[in-house]
Every structure is written in structure tokens, then in C-alpha cells.
Design an enzyme around this catalytic site. Structure first.
Site, PDB file in Angstrom:
ATOM      1  N   GLU A 123     -74.721 124.335   7.171  1.00  0.00           N
ATOM      2  CA  GLU A 123     -75.121 124.548   5.879  1.00  0.00           C
ATOM      3  C   GLU A 123     -76.454 125.555   5.848  1.00  0.00           C
ATOM      4  O   GLU A 123     -76.335 126.171   4.853  1.00  0.00           O
ATOM      5  CB  GLU A 123     -75.583 123.194   5.264  1.00  0.00           C
ATOM      6  CG  GLU A 123     -74.389 122.068   5.271  1.00  0.00           C
ATOM      7  CD  GLU A 123     -75.153 120.798   5.011  1.00  0.00           C
ATOM      8  OE1 GLU A 123     -75.551 119.914   5.669  1.00  0.00           O
ATOM      9  OE2 GLU A 123     -74.885 120.359   3.912  1.00  0.00           O
ATOM     10  N   ALA A 157     -78.387 117.523  11.059  1.00  0.00           N
ATOM     11  CA  ALA A 157     -79.621 116.862  10.727  1.00  0.00           C
ATOM     12  C   ALA A 157     -79.970 116.042  11.819  1.00  0.00           C
ATOM     13  O   ALA A 157     -78.942 115.763  12.598  1.00  0.00           O
ATOM     14  CB  ALA A 157     -79.375 116.148   9.598  1.00  0.00           C
ATOM     15  N   GLU A 186     -69.995 115.486   9.147  1.00  0.00           N
ATOM     16  CA  GLU A 186     -70.721 114.338   8.741  1.00  0.00           C
ATOM     17  C   GLU A 186     -69.677 113.175   8.617  1.00  0.00           C
ATOM     18  O   GLU A 186     -70.009 111.931   8.565  1.00  0.00           O
ATOM     19  CB  GLU A 186     -71.345 114.442   7.380  1.00  0.00           C
ATOM     20  CG  GLU A 186     -72.539 115.317   7.535  1.00  0.00           C
ATOM     21  CD  GLU A 186     -72.319 117.041   7.520  1.00  0.00           C
ATOM     22  OE1 GLU A 186     -71.209 117.290   7.744  1.00  0.00           O
ATOM     23  OE2 GLU A 186     -73.393 117.814   7.284  1.00  0.00           O
ATOM     24  N   GLY A 206     -75.738 120.260   9.054  1.00  0.00           N
ATOM     25  CA  GLY A 206     -76.923 120.840   8.546  1.00  0.00           C
ATOM     26  C   GLY A 206     -77.048 122.281   9.352  1.00  0.00           C
ATOM     27  O   GLY A 206     -77.429 123.210   8.678  1.00  0.00           O
TER      28      GLY A 206
HETATM   29  N1  CO8 Z   1     -79.503 114.885  15.966  1.00  0.00           N
HETATM   30  C1  CO8 Z   1     -80.406 114.424  16.846  1.00  0.00           C
HETATM   31  N2  CO8 Z   1     -80.242 114.606  18.081  1.00  0.00           N
HETATM   32  C2  CO8 Z   1     -78.977 115.362  18.591  1.00  0.00           C
HETATM   33  C3  CO8 Z   1     -78.240 116.262  17.635  1.00  0.00           C
HETATM   34  C4  CO8 Z   1     -78.555 115.766  16.261  1.00  0.00           C
HETATM   35  N3  CO8 Z   1     -77.611 116.316  15.245  1.00  0.00           N
HETATM   36  N4  CO8 Z   1     -77.294 116.762  18.155  1.00  0.00           N
HETATM   37  C5  CO8 Z   1     -77.522 116.824  19.367  1.00  0.00           C
HETATM   38  N5  CO8 Z   1     -78.507 116.028  19.969  1.00  0.00           N
HETATM   39  C6  CO8 Z   1     -79.111 115.915  21.122  1.00  0.00           C
HETATM   40  C7  CO8 Z   1     -78.678 114.853  21.861  1.00  0.00           C
HETATM   41  O1  CO8 Z   1     -79.074 113.402  21.199  1.00  0.00           O
HETATM   42  C8  CO8 Z   1     -78.925 115.036  23.192  1.00  0.00           C
HETATM   43  O2  CO8 Z   1     -80.422 114.529  23.269  1.00  0.00           O
HETATM   44  P1  CO8 Z   1     -80.533 113.783  24.759  1.00  0.00           P
HETATM   45  O3  CO8 Z   1     -80.592 114.767  25.800  1.00  0.00           O
HETATM   46  O4  CO8 Z   1     -82.017 113.160  24.657  1.00  0.00           O
HETATM   47  O5  CO8 Z   1     -79.512 112.655  24.983  1.00  0.00           O
HETATM   48  C9  CO8 Z   1     -79.257 116.499  23.276  1.00  0.00           C
HETATM   49  O6  CO8 Z   1     -79.528 116.831  21.799  1.00  0.00           O
HETATM   50  C10 CO8 Z   1     -78.108 117.341  23.917  1.00  0.00           C
HETATM   51  O7  CO8 Z   1     -77.078 116.953  23.105  1.00  0.00           O
HETATM   52  P2  CO8 Z   1     -75.849 116.270  23.891  1.00  0.00           P
HETATM   53  O8  CO8 Z   1     -75.974 115.802  25.176  1.00  0.00           O
HETATM   54  O9  CO8 Z   1     -74.834 115.541  22.987  1.00  0.00           O
HETATM   55  O10 CO8 Z   1     -74.753 117.696  24.134  1.00  0.00           O
HETATM   56  P3  CO8 Z   1     -73.277 118.217  24.276  1.00  0.00           P
HETATM   57  O11 CO8 Z   1     -73.270 119.495  24.885  1.00  0.00           O
HETATM   58  O12 CO8 Z   1     -72.659 117.011  25.096  1.00  0.00           O
HETATM   59  O13 CO8 Z   1     -72.664 118.063  22.913  1.00  0.00           O
HETATM   60  C11 CO8 Z   1     -72.788 118.367  20.319  1.00  0.00           C
HETATM   61  C12 CO8 Z   1     -73.154 118.925  21.767  1.00  0.00           C
HETATM   62  C13 CO8 Z   1     -71.247 118.497  20.427  1.00  0.00           C
HETATM   63  C14 CO8 Z   1     -73.285 119.513  19.503  1.00  0.00           C
HETATM   64  C15 CO8 Z   1     -73.163 116.935  20.386  1.00  0.00           C
HETATM   65  O14 CO8 Z   1     -74.614 116.900  20.518  1.00  0.00           O
HETATM   66  C16 CO8 Z   1     -73.155 116.319  18.810  1.00  0.00           C
HETATM   67  O15 CO8 Z   1     -72.226 116.201  18.440  1.00  0.00           O
HETATM   68  N6  CO8 Z   1     -74.048 116.627  18.140  1.00  0.00           N
HETATM   69  C17 CO8 Z   1     -74.031 115.851  16.760  1.00  0.00           C
HETATM   70  C18 CO8 Z   1     -73.371 116.879  15.581  1.00  0.00           C
HETATM   71  C19 CO8 Z   1     -73.551 116.275  14.549  1.00  0.00           C
HETATM   72  O16 CO8 Z   1     -72.734 115.359  14.135  1.00  0.00           O
HETATM   73  N7  CO8 Z   1     -73.942 116.788  13.354  1.00  0.00           N
HETATM   74  C20 CO8 Z   1     -74.181 116.544  11.904  1.00  0.00           C
HETATM   75  C21 CO8 Z   1     -75.114 115.614  11.751  1.00  0.00           C
HETATM   76  S1  CO8 Z   1     -75.414 114.891  10.146  1.00  0.00           S
HETATM   77  C22 CO8 Z   1     -75.739 116.085   8.995  1.00  0.00           C
HETATM   78  O17 CO8 Z   1     -76.123 117.248   9.632  1.00  0.00           O
HETATM   79  C23 CO8 Z   1     -75.984 115.826   7.775  1.00  0.00           C
HETATM   80  C24 CO8 Z   1     -77.010 116.879   6.916  1.00  0.00           C
HETATM   81  C25 CO8 Z   1     -77.138 116.355   5.519  1.00  0.00           C
HETATM   82  C26 CO8 Z   1     -78.114 115.254   5.612  1.00  0.00           C
HETATM   83  C27 CO8 Z   1     -78.402 114.676   4.336  1.00  0.00           C
HETATM   84  C28 CO8 Z   1     -79.787 113.905   4.710  1.00  0.00           C
HETATM   85  C29 CO8 Z   1     -79.711 112.412   4.159  1.00  0.00           C
END
Ligand code: CO8
Length: 262
Positions: free
Chosen positions: A114, A66, A134, A111
Site C-alpha cells: 500500500e 502493518a 490481509e 501496508g
Molecule cells: N508485523 C509485526 N511483526 C512482523 C511483521 C508484521 N507485519 N512481519 C514480520 N514481523 C516480524 C516477525 O514477527 C519476526 O519477529 P521475531 O524475530 O521477533 O519473531 C521478524 O519480523 C522476522 O519475520 P519472520 O521470522 O516471519 O521472517 P520470515 O523470513 O520467516 O517471513 C514474512 C517473512 C513472509 C514477510 C513473514 O514475516 C510474514 O508473513 N509477515 C507478515 C506479513 C503480513 O501478513 N502482512 C500484512 C499485515 S496486515 C496489514 O498490513 C494491514 C494493513 C491495513 C491495516 C489497517 C489498520 C487497522
């Protein structure tokens, strides 16, 4: 209709839906879910489409979860309604009358995992990473992940993944039974398309029945599931596709299915 956050491509009987926010690793926001919802309606209504493939734009991610930047701005009620929206859209993938294959080409986190699990099965690149992280954000999966993962890999493995939030690589996801096949990164789409074409060549009446029976059977006990199968078997047996398939076998030729019940 053209979309901004997804791309829908239809080639013959195969529709490919790309999550298309590569700068945010295809993170799922409200606008993306609205477009996905519309696209799924279009796919359901288009009788020419016989298989759906879901994948991520760019070379790095299927979907990294998400959109956390959008999520943090939500109050609890908005977040609950966002979770419900995601659950409903993913259930719409699961409920499609045609098979859906997830082609996981990179990160499938939160997500992203999922979404992949809402498909009928998953092929993954050897660079893919799965997980429900999460808990590391102080929340729990909210797009059906706790439920689908537990059904897919059993309660204990699901508990371990959800409680720790650890990520796993494609090979481990294969061993867990989350993934059906791991492909070399560069050949992933080729492998997925081969399977998609194979599915498209099968009789769509039987394919649809098989999908429904497995899905509905999983929601109930074995005896009720067998009865659901029995009813659907009777229906497929009277179909034109069944006449073609069985007739072709006896005539020692390849069947040409028209997807016709009568
Ligand atoms: N949301 C928003 N932006 C994101 C997300 C995300 N989930 N993942 C990556 N991005 C963005 C980064 O902020 C970054 O943006 P910017 O260049 O502007 O800084 C860009 O994408 C590239 O990401 P990274 O620089 O972090 O890339 P890396 O190669 O260093 O890392 C990762 C890749 C490991 C995938 C890392 O980006 C990461 O950990 N992302 C988040 C993963 C995560 O925690 N996902 C779970 C999210 S919560 C969820 O899915 C809940 C679902 C249910 C919700 C219910 C609703 C209430």
C-alpha cells in the site's frame, strides 16, 4: 529532527526515506506513521528537495505490513482510527508536489504494498515480493490498498489478489503493471538514483503540473481531465522554465531549469 522508526536522508535534490524497523521487517506501527507524517511535512516545505525515494532498511524487506503485534491489541475503534491514519499519511505521499519513487528491496506485503502504490511509480529488486495478504489474517487492506490496487491493475486482478491474499514475485508484479522496472537486487538503489537524478534535472514547474494533472485527472472523467490538463498547460507555458526549455532547444543547448514559474 531525528527519528527512531524512519531515516530521512537528503542529498542534493533527492530525499531518501527509509522505513527503519528491520527487526520487525519494517512493519508499520503508530509511532512510525507519526514520524512519517512529520517527515513528509518537512519534505514538502524544503524547496531544495525535488524527488523522494522510499525504501526499507535492511536487506530483506521494504515493509512487511502493518505491525500485527500492535494491531491485535487495538479495539475496533482504535483499529479504524489506525487505518484512517495510514490512509491519510499515504495520501500525503501521493499528494506531494514532487515525484516519489518506491524502491522495493524485499517484502512489500499488506501496508508495504500500500505504501509503494502511494508513490508515483515502483522499481523493485528481483527479490521483492508483493501482495495484500490481509485476508489470511481475517481482515482487509486498510491503508488504501483496495482502492489503489484496483486503479492500478483493474478490478479483476485486484479482486483476485485481495480475495486470495496470494503473494507475487517482482516479475509477476511487473507483468501486472504494479512495478515499472525490476532490477538486480544489488543495483536497485543505483537504478533508482539514476532515475531520481533525471527527474531532478527536469523543470520542476512542469513536473509538478504533470503530477497534479495525472492524479486529478484519474479522479474524474476524460473530458474534465483534459480541461484540467488544458489549464495546467497554459500555466506551464508562461513559466520561466518553459522559456528556458524551449529557448535551449532552439539554441541547441541543454536547458538549465530553475523551477521558476515567473
Ligand atoms: N508485523 C509485526 N511483526 C512482523 C511483521 C508484521 N507485519 N512481519 C514480520 N514481523 C516480524 C516477525 O514477527 C519476526 O519477529 P521475531 O524475530 O521477533 O519473531 C521478524 O519480523 C522476522 O519475520 P519472520 O521470522 O516471519 O521472517 P520470515 O523470513 O520467516 O517471513 C514474512 C517473512 C513472509 C514477510 C513473514 O514475516 C510474514 O508473513 N509477515 C507478515 C506479513 C503480513 O501478513 N502482512 C500484512 C499485515 S496486515 C496489514 O498490513 C494491514 C494493513 C491495513 C491495516 C489497517 C489498520 C487497522
Amino acid at each position: 529532527m531525528s527519528f527512531e522508526n524512519i531515516i530521512l536522508e537528503v542529498k542534493g535534490p533527492v530525499a531518501t526515506l527509509l522505513f527503519n524497523r528491520p527487526k520487525a521487517l519494517n512493519a508499520l506501527n503508530n509511532a512510525l506513521f507519526d514520524e512519517l507524517n512529520l517527515a513528509l511535512d518537512q519534505i514538502r516545505e524544503n524547496k531544495e528537495i525535488r524527488v523522494l525515494v522510499l525504501t526499507g532498511a535492511g536487506d530483506k524487506a521494504f515493509v512487511a505490513g502493518a505491525d500485527i503485534a500492535e494491531l491485535v491489541k487495538m479495539n475496533p475503534l482504535e483499529a479504524k482510527s489506525f487505518s484512517r491514519k495510514g490512509q491519510k499519511v499515504f495520501s500525503k505521499i501521493e499528494d506531494l508536489p514532487i515525484p516519489a519513487i518506491a524502491a522495493v528491496n524485499g517484502f512489500a506485503l499488506g501496508g508495504g504494498s500500500e505504501a509503494a502504490m502511494a508513490c508515483d511509480f515502483i522499481y523493485a529488486s528481483d527479490k521483492a515480493v508483493f501482495g495484500l495478504p490481509e485476508i489470511t489474517l481475517g481482515i482487509i487492506p486498510g491503508f488504501g490498498g483496495t482502492q489503489r490496487l484496483a486503479r492500478l491493475v483493474g478490478a479483476n486482478r485486484a479482486r483476485e489478489l485481495v480475495f486470495t491474499g496470494k503473494t507475487i514475485k517482482a516479475a509477476e508484479a511487473l507483468a501486472y503493471g504494479i512495478v515499472n522496472k525490476v532490477c538486480e537486487h544489488d543495483t536497485l538503489m543505483e537504478e533508482v538514483m539514476k532515475t531520481a537524478e533525471l527527474l531532478a534535472s527536469r523543470g520542476s514547474v512542469a513536473l509538478r503540473a504533470a503530477k497534479e494533472v495525472i492524479l486529478n485527472g484519474l479522479k474524474t472523467d476524460l473530458e474534465t481531465g483534459c480541461r484540467i490538463e488544458n489549464d495546467a498547460f497554459g500555466l506551464t507555458m508562461v513559466s520561466e522554465d518553459a522559456k528556458e526549455g524551449t529557448g535551449a532547444f532552439l539554441e541547441k543547448r541543454k536547458p538549465v531549469f530553475k523551477g521558476k514559474l515567473y
